[in-house]
Write a protein that holds these residues in place. Sequence first.
Motif, short mmCIF file in Angstrom:
data_model
loop_
_atom_site.label_atom_id
_atom_site.label_comp_id
_atom_site.label_asym_id
_atom_site.label_seq_id
_atom_site.Cartn_x
_atom_site.Cartn_y
_atom_site.Cartn_z
N LEU A 105 -0.59 12.54 1.76
CA LEU A 105 0.54 11.64 1.57
C LEU A 105 1.78 12.40 1.12
CD1 LEU A 105 -1.28 8.66 -0.21
CD2 LEU A 105 -0.29 8.64 2.09
N ALA A 143 -1.24 5.73 4.65
CA ALA A 143 -2.62 5.80 4.17
C ALA A 143 -3.55 5.05 5.11
CB ALA A 143 -2.70 5.23 2.76
N THR A 160 -3.81 -1.61 -1.03
CA THR A 160 -4.68 -1.62 0.14
C THR A 160 -6.08 -2.06 -0.25
OG1 THR A 160 -3.45 0.29 0.99
CG2 THR A 160 -5.54 -0.24 2.06
N VAL A 172 1.66 2.74 2.28
CA VAL A 172 0.46 1.99 2.66
C VAL A 172 0.17 2.18 4.15
CG1 VAL A 172 -0.44 -0.35 2.99
CG2 VAL A 172 0.62 0.30 0.81
N VAL A 208 -1.63 3.22 -3.14
CA VAL A 208 -2.62 2.92 -2.10
C VAL A 208 -3.78 2.12 -2.68
CG1 VAL A 208 -4.28 3.93 -0.49
CG2 VAL A 208 -1.99 4.92 -0.72
N ARG A 209 -4.26 2.52 -3.85
CA ARG A 209 -5.38 1.80 -4.47
C ARG A 209 -5.02 0.37 -4.81
NH1 ARG A 209 -8.91 5.03 -8.83
NH2 ARG A 209 -9.83 2.96 -8.78
#
Length: 314
Positions: A134, A116, A154, A113, A150-151
């Motif tokens: 990444l 990103a 974050t 995270v 990440v989706r």
Amino acid sequence: MLTLRDLNRATLSRQHLLDRYEGDVTDVVHRLAGLQAQEPRPPYLGVWSRLANFERTGLHDALHAGTVLRATMWRATLHLVTAADFAAFRPLLAPVLAAAARRFDGYDAAAVVAAAGRMLAERPHTFNELRPKLLEEFPGANDRALGYAVRMLTPLAVVPTDDRWSFPRDPAFAPPGIGLDPEPRPQALVERYLAAYGPATPADVQAWSGLVPAPVRFLPDFDTLVLGHADRTRLLADAYKGLVTTKNLRVRAVVLVDGFAAGTWQIKRSGKKAKLLISPFEAKFPRDAVAEEGLRMLAFAEPDAAAHDLEVTA
């Protein structure tokens, strides 16, 4: 007592599907508590069916103005929501989205995270751009797992473009640039759901939002919750009573999945090794989620064991 037709008409009325709503596009998105937006065009059609005198530019302009966002929300899927609802409700979804991210392992979630975040602070990225970057920082990891983490972890919004339905096939994501509510209220979420979809039950709220699932829990032998009711079906289905209470009246330890007994468990100790044996009641069993909680419990129960292991039996 509401008839089926009464229930149908009440729901259609709340959804503005009997009489189209007279107002602006942001207001109707707010009233609906969001629209499913996995693909760009469907939410436009959903608004058109509910909003009087709706034109495509109304939603397009709201997306570009940032009053409406396309973001990961309910059930870990993309939705159109107002910026205000994103700020209010995205924090409530954080535990559920974090649980979804744990379906994959093999990476340090916090580090992913953070990496990103640095990349997205430079400029918006599509996930086809983000995943290879990444992977450079986390070699050997599953690139899809990195992107999914990440989706889920974050708060991001999809960046609108001048495409016909405001987004291309491979859209870019970026931080939405708005603050999140530091004290989110679950009650407000339930009230908004009822206003848009009621009359409804708690199970309906859960199905819509993906929230309020009961976590996996391990109850010991003879736990008072199992023994505390004459009618135990609120916790234990009749079909499984014989698997929990033995002929000599021993009450086995049970594992709860979504609030209901889904199997029994026991700890076997051999020297310095401790193993948790789980016997599910049905073949459909969330092994990963149960294993995560089970290993934590085993470490607590057998702190002096040099090795902790888990086995799910057939």
